[in-house]
Write an enzyme that holds these catalytic residues in place. Structure first.
Site, PDB file in Angstrom:
ATOM      1  N   HIS A  46       1.035  -1.293  -0.161  1.00 14.68           N
ATOM      2  CA  HIS A  46       0.225   0.160  -0.181  1.00 14.68           C
ATOM      3  C   HIS A  46       1.033   1.282   0.236  1.00 14.68           C
ATOM      4  O   HIS A  46       2.304   1.216   0.689  1.00 14.68           O
ATOM      5  CB  HIS A  46      -0.853   0.048   1.078  1.00 14.68           C
ATOM      6  CG  HIS A  46      -0.197   0.017   2.353  1.00 14.68           C
ATOM      7  ND1 HIS A  46       0.100   1.060   2.938  1.00 14.68           N
ATOM      8  CD2 HIS A  46       0.166  -0.697   3.256  1.00 14.68           C
ATOM      9  CE1 HIS A  46       0.705   1.010   4.657  1.00 14.68           C
ATOM     10  NE2 HIS A  46       1.129  -0.255   4.807  1.00 14.68           N
ATOM     11  N   GLU A 122      -1.825  -7.152   7.579  1.00  8.72           N
ATOM     12  CA  GLU A 122      -0.628  -7.099   8.015  1.00  8.72           C
ATOM     13  C   GLU A 122      -0.515  -8.036   9.002  1.00  8.72           C
ATOM     14  O   GLU A 122      -1.751  -8.176   9.952  1.00  8.72           O
ATOM     15  CB  GLU A 122      -0.365  -5.989   7.990  1.00  8.72           C
ATOM     16  CG  GLU A 122       1.006  -4.902   8.505  1.00  8.72           C
ATOM     17  CD  GLU A 122       2.270  -6.430   7.742  1.00  8.72           C
ATOM     18  OE1 GLU A 122       2.379  -7.556   8.083  1.00  8.72           O
ATOM     19  OE2 GLU A 122       3.425  -5.117   7.316  1.00  8.72           O
TER      20      GLU A 122
END
Length: 271
Positions: A46, A122
């Protein structure tokens, strides 16, 4: 006359035999075609976020992209414009979803939807979430008998196994009891990537965008390559791309943490 009738019977029998075999041959051809449906995964980190900018721990905790993070996602969109994506996936965290949308919109695929996959998240850092990175890595360094996190990072750059030890330490030291270790992250992430690859393989293959997170991507891809190629990187830039090929049930990692698409996008804008 009898000979003519016999010939007709032979012709009819041959036609029936051909019809009975044709569906099987067709099915075999279809199966063979599917086996050649190569899937190319563009596994992307990202863009930069608020917590990234503040150098704070950001696992399951989430903040939106900063202006810089939006910009780098646009760079990627321009740099990867020539790649036509058949499908797009992201973790269900906002920063990954936001990045995927910007990339697709910038490259001209505004109508392509994004499938959110929680397993692409994550690492969950438990009670360290939102704390300073220096605190979490410093604690891990001392626990692992290093004098400082700097010494830990230096060792980690030479030995990827140290990342595994550090992540296991995070789980040991965090106090909420919800943190994940290396194997936790690897198991869920590799399962998700394989499911995505197999799904797209069965529907014709093609180029697939997958937006996830820095540490998690390095864990997901650590030993995914069927040829034994190991991922030695433990960090990658925002909007970096790792290209993974899936064919005949096997993965091949073609590149890891590649920033060339971002650089190409910058050149398009004269940056």
């Amino acid at each position: 006359m009898k000979k003519s009738v016999l010939q007709k019977f032979k012709l009819i029998a041959l036609m029936l035999l051909t019809l009975s075999i044709s569906p099987q041959v067709s099915g075999q051809n279809k199966k063979t075609s599917k086996q050649n449906n190569t899937v190319v995964l563009y596994v992307t980190r990202h863009g930069k976020t608020i917590l990234n900018t503040m150098d704070r721990v950001q696992g399951w905790a989430d903040t939106p992209l900063t202006p810089e993070g939006v910009e780098v996602a646009k760079f990627l969109g321009l740099g990867i414009k020539d790649v036509n994506f058949k499908a797009a996936y992201s973790s269900d965290l906002g920063r990954a979803r936001q990045t995927a949308r910007i990339v697709l919109d910038t490259k001209g695929q505004q109508n392509l939807g994004i499938t959110e996959v929680p397993q692409l998240r994550e690492t969950n850092f438990g009670s360290y979430e939102g704390d300073l990175n220096s605190k979490m890595w410093g604690d891990a360094a001392l626990y692992l008998h290093y004098k400082s996190s700097k010494e830990l990072f230096a060792d980690m750059s030479k030995n990827p196994e140290i990342l595994k030890r550090a992540m296991n330490t995070f789980k040991t030291l965090e106090t909420l009891g919800i943190g994940e270790n290396y194997e936790d992250v690897k198991a869920r992430g590799q399962k998700a990537i394989r499911e995505i690859a197999e799904k797209e393989y069965l529907t014709g293959g093609g180029n697939i965008l997958v937006v996830a997170h820095g540490m998690a991507i390095s864990v997901f891809l650590s030993d995914l390559d069927s040829g034994g190629k190991k991922i030695s990187g433990t960090h990658m830039g925002n909007a970096a791309v790792s290209k993974v090929i899936y064919k005949d049930g096997k993965f091949t990692i073609e590149s890891f943490g590649d920033m060339s698409y971002v650089e190409k996008g910058k050149q398009v804008l004269g940056k």
